[in-house]
Write an enzyme that holds these catalytic residues in place. Structure first.
Site, PDB file in Angstrom:
ATOM      1  N   ALA A  17       6.328  -6.804   5.165  1.00 52.72           N
ATOM      2  CA  ALA A  17       5.816  -6.430   3.848  1.00 52.72           C
ATOM      3  C   ALA A  17       5.877  -4.922   3.669  1.00 52.72           C
ATOM      4  CB  ALA A  17       4.385  -6.934   3.673  1.00 52.72           C
ATOM      5  N   GLU A  23       4.211   1.615   7.990  1.00 48.29           N
ATOM      6  CA  GLU A  23       3.378   2.790   7.724  1.00 48.29           C
ATOM      7  C   GLU A  23       3.940   4.080   8.287  1.00 48.29           C
ATOM      8  OE1 GLU A  23       1.798   0.946  11.603  1.00 48.29           O
ATOM      9  OE2 GLU A  23       2.606   0.223   9.703  1.00 48.29           O
ATOM     10  N   GLU A  69      -1.567   0.025   4.474  1.00 47.15           N
ATOM     11  CA  GLU A  69      -0.610   1.011   4.987  1.00 47.15           C
ATOM     12  C   GLU A  69      -1.171   2.434   4.946  1.00 47.15           C
ATOM     13  OE1 GLU A  69       1.832  -0.204   6.554  1.00 47.15           O
ATOM     14  OE2 GLU A  69       1.377  -2.205   5.807  1.00 47.15           O
TER      15      GLU A  69
END
Length: 952
Positions: free
Chosen positions: A370, A373, A407
């Site tokens: 998805a 970071e 994130e």
């Protein structure tokens, strides 16, 4: 001449003693002299032969080592073991010291300090060339430099000594050892401790099509295919892009330079420090030096994107980069503005400033996860960050929000302070998942997200378990003390690495400063180092002393497994459990008390308890454990829910439903108890209990939907749903404006009820869905409310003819809204058609979701299961390195299997496929075995009660 010649070749001669004796030896006969000459000549030839043979042997041994490395990578563990033995027969320790490349972990002799990385990226043929200069410190003497490389063609290598004795060091040999993805540089002389050195390596590689390392992606813009390239290095894929010490403990600073065609722009973790263009249409961007960081957070991208930006009050520049048409439409504005608020929120919460001058959010068409970071350059798949308010549902907005919150939290927990090793990755993921709820609650208080965090227990999801334990810990410590402990942890370990004990120690110190003598490590070790979680059973002692007996045991769905395999399910597992407890009746509920439960069985007094008073444990679901009661107490709680449910908190109502269904499924309770408890739902006005019920009912539905008496169950569910469905009705279509924040809970409850009604066959719900689809087709104007579009699309496709499927397929191709495209694609799986998954029509990251959605359709389950087995080799080769993707797929297509035939098919598949993705497949076998066992033990109980129940 011969003797003299040999003497000249060997310095003083073959032997000083023999030469001296020749001087004093009397004259001999001619024959004796001839014999002596032959002896000397033969001896000299033997020596020369020995030297030549030795040289050849050394060369062969070097080549043999290299071949051994290559063969071990091809031959698996057997070949590896073959060459691990010590030459002196004293075990393999000496051999491992002599051959550090054979270890799974890098040797600890060297420590990187700084990387200068220069890359030239060629988007026309998807290749790149690079040069990396690594400055490193020698910790322990060694002749070996061992670096990670994977799929890189190394061209040149040079090693330089430090400033005290500058110069190029001689390389004895160098080779790639594919088995451990390392490149080995063996030097002629040792590197010395406390000195710094540099290694310079030039290399070439492909910009891969698979979604790991430095990979390429594509998208359509105005009918033209465009390409971009971006990195995904977590967990172990930086080595695919440049030679490096690719383990999280080896933090260093980085200075990156990217050269590419001037028609593209490039991004990295830090801002551009200088940009140099030449006359050939080539540009090189030099990025500022990073702070100390792990390799797997390094990132860069080369693309044709545009951006919008905002600046925080502290001067941090936030930009969102995406396809030009997405930026122009404003699809990135929502994520951009909540990120600005989140940076300020985290700085205030942690009392630690964001460390970099900028933060870029990059929306890419394809990505294995998805989001990722990367420090200062976080990468998101488009559907997790682009939002079109006119077509995006509340659920889509909520999911997007939580991904962004997650994130941004990693910029502190993960980027600034990094786990020492992957065994503690749950720390960073647990905190990020915990703050999904805390951060979202800060952004939108009316959504009331925090109370839903612990209502549902799922120990199989690592990040969920971590989040649940963190919330339990925060509740025990108190919010202010918890925040002070986190601040101390971040400040102490910033730009470095930390393990779980480092966190526990800082939190213990924070507690001690408050005068509370609780050893956090002792409490948390039993939760983090033991498997699973406990079930706490609370039994009232119906006597005058008002006491309760509390027991704890390891919660498992297959209770008999504890006795079949006591080693796997250790019956001595114990936890330190902070159990909150309250008593009440129809008009009264006491304040909660906290009991620390550390033994298998304990007895406690909890105040006055009449026979009509119930006990309630785990108040507001702050603890990560299930709670069971004696049957009389369950009856009292059910009676309370039926008469006045609101005396019990929303979180506890949801928790009771989640616990009771799972306890019954595991055999701790009769099967009728969960069905009785949801009979109160027609009076329930809150979303969370309905959501808990729907989760549990869908799970039960997967077990029952292919049984002969299934209609008894579906009719029972529809009876519980009917009154709420007709009372709430359908949402009105939005005409203008954007999503309204305040109505989140109401809209989600409405959506949950409509989904249950349509899923279980409510005729009015079906007619409404068909009507809305028909109106869209006839008017070519979509008036379907965004929050229920997925329900309407799926129901319409399932009930109507193939023309509707073709209409949805056409809309899937023509829409540019990312959220709409996702919903349309899922709708296409609601009727089983032959979709070609491996093409540009279905994005790579959606292939797995499509297969899973087909499997969720009762009529498509056999198809999804067969397709999974037939295409396993393709699926595993494409997604195998992204372990999360493979595990998700395996779970999604096997969780509904529940017959002996399907269990045997699964076991046969594992045997034939060679057991790739072993842990996920082993878990799948456990689940299917539990499903089969449940059918044999409990299916009859369910239907017997449904036939007799007035609510059935």
């Amino acid at each position: 001449m011969g003797i003299e010649d040999n003497n000249m070749r060997n310095g003083r001669g073959l032997s000083d003693q023999w030469a001296d004796s020749m001087v004093v030896r009397p004259r001999t006969t001619e024959r004796s002299i001839t014999v002596h000459k032959k002896l000397v000549l033969g001896f000299a030839i033997s020596i020369l032969t020995l030297i030549v043979v030795t040289a050849i042997a050394v060369l062969l041994s070097v080549r043999f080592e290299e071949c051994a490395g290559e063969s071990s990578s091809r031959g698996g563990n057997g070949s590896n073991a073959k060459f691990n033995g010590s030459r002196d027969g004293n075990g393999n320790h000496k051999d491992e010291e002599a051959q550090p490349w054979r270890h799974l972990r890098l040797p600890t002799s060297l420590r990187p300090r700084h990387y200068d990385l220069r890359l030239s990226v060629y988007m026309d043929n998807f290749t790149f060339s690079g040069e990396v200069n690594i400055e490193f410190e020698c910790v322990n003497s060694t002749k070996f430099i061992v670096l990670h490389t994977d799929r890189l063609e190394v061209e040149k290598v040079a090693v330089y000594s430090d400033n005290k004795k500058p110069g190029v060091m001689r390389i004895h040999r160098q080779f790639h050892y594919p088995g451990n993805q390392v490149y080995v540089i063996a030097l002629h002389r040792e590197l010395k401790p406390m000195r710094t050195y540099k290694v310079n390596i030039t290399f070439d590689a492909q910009i891969e099509s698979e979604l790991l390392g430095f990979f390429r992606s594509s998208y359509m813009l105005q009918g033209e295919r465009r390409y971009m390239a971006v990195t995904q290095f977590s967990p172990t894929h930086a080595r695919k892009a440049f030679p490096c010490f690719d383990e999280p403990i080896y933090k260093a600073t980085f200075r990156v330079s990217l050269g590419h065609d001037a028609s593209y722009l490039s991004l990295s973790n830090m801002p551009v420090e200088a940009s140099i263009s030449d006359d050939d249409g080539w540009v090189t961007n030099h990025f500022s030096r990073t702070p100390r960081m792990s390799t797997y957070y390094l990132a860069w991208a080369v693309c044709n994107f545009t951006y919008r930006e905002v600046t925080t009050d502290s001067g941090v520049v936030i930009r969102l980069y995406a396809r030009p048409n997405a930026i122009q439409s404003g699809a990135g504005d929502y994520a951009l503005h909540i990120t600005k608020r989140l940076l300020q929120f985290y700085e205030d919460y942690f009392k630690v400033k964001y460390s970099l001058p900028k933060l870029d959010l990059l929306a890419v068409p394809k990505h294995p996860y998805a989001a990722m970071e990367n420090w200062g350059l976080s990468v998101f798949v488009e559907q997790k960050i682009l939002l079109d308010p006119e077509v995006s549902s509340f659920s889509y907005q909520m999911e997007l929000t939580m991904v962004v919150v997650h994130e941004i939290c990693h910029q502190w927990f993960g980027d600034l302070v990094t786990p020492v090793w992957w065994e503690d990755v749950w720390l960073k993921e647990g905190f990020a998942h915990f703050f999904e709820y805390v951060g979202t609650d800060f952004l939108f208080p009316k959504w009331n997200m925090v109370r839903s965090l612990l209502c549902f227990k799922d120990s199989e999801r690592l990040q969920y378990l971590g989040a649940a334990l963190i919330r339990m810990l925060a509740n025990v410590m108190g919010q202010q003390v918890f925040q002070r402990g986190l601040n101390d942890y971040l400040m102490t370990h910033m730009y470095s690495n930390a393990g779980r004990d480092d966190l526990w120690n800082k939190l213990t110190e924070a507690m001690q400063k408050e005068g509370k003598d609780i050893n956090i490590k002792e409490v948390m070790d039993c939760w983090t180092l033991q498997m699973g979680y406990p079930v706490v059973t609370i039994s009232k002692n119906y006597s005058l002393d008002h006491s309760v007996t509390i027991t704890q045991e390891h919660f498992v769905y297959d209770r008999d497994a504890k006795f079949r395999d006591p080693d796997l399910f250790n019956r001595s597992l114990q936890w330190q459990i902070p159990l909150t407890l309250a008593v009440g009746n129809s008009t009264y509920k006491s304040s909660e008390v906290i009991l620390w439960i550390s033994n298998k069985t304990e007895t406690h007094k909890v105040g006055r308890m009449d026979d009509d008073m119930w006990l309630l444990g785990n108040i507001n679901q702050t603890g990560y454990f299930r709670v069971n009661y004696d049957l009389h107490n369950w009856r009292l709680l059910i009676g309370q829910l039926m008469t006045n449910a609101e005396i019990i908190s929303v979180g506890n109502r949801a928790g009771l439903i989640d616990d009771v269904f799972n306890l019954a499924r595991a055999g701790y309770l009769p099967q009728n108890v969960p069905l009785q408890i949801i009979c109160y739902l027609p009076q329930e006005r809150e979303f969370l209990p309905w959501h808990a019920a729907s989760r549990s009912l869908y799970q039960l539905d997967k077990l029952l939907d292919r049984t002969e008496d299934y209609s008894l169950f579906s009719d029972f569910v529809l009876k519980q749903v009917a009154s709420k469905y007709h009372k709430m009705g359908w949402p009105l279509a939005l005409t203008e404006g954007s999503i309204i924040q305040a109505s989140y809970q109401t809209e989600e409850l409405q959506r949950e009820v409509i989904m249950l009604a349509c899923s279980f066959g409510n005729k009015h719900c079906h007619r409404q869905a068909v009507s809305l689809i028909s109106d869209w087709i006839s008017s070519n104007k979509n008036r379907i409310p965004p929050n229920v579009r997925d329900i309407v699309y799926c129901t319409g496709v399932s009930l109507m003819d193939e023309d509707v499927w073709e209409f949805i397929w056409m809309k899937f191709h023509s829409t540019t809204a990312i959220s709409e495209k996702k919903v349309l694609l899922e709708a296409l799986t609601c009727i089983i058609c032959n979709i070609t998954l491996f093409s540009d029509l279905v994005p790579d990251q959606d292939v797995i979701d499509v297969i899973i959605h087909v499997g969720r359709n009762p009529h498509g389950r056999h198809l999804a299961w067969r397709y999974f087995r037939e295409k396993w080799d393709i699926l595993n080769s494409r997604y195998g390195e992204a372990l999360f993707m493979t595990s998700k797929l395996i779970s999604g297509v096997t969780e509904f299997l529940n017959t002996e035939t399907e269990l045997n098919e699964l076991k046969e598949f594992i045997q034939i496929s060679g057991g790739g993705a072993g842990p996920a497949l082993a878990r799948a076998v456990e689940i299917v075995e539990a499903n089969v066992r449940w059918h044999s033990l409990y299916e009859r109980q369910i239907f017997q009660w449904l036939r007799k129940s007035p609510n059935g």
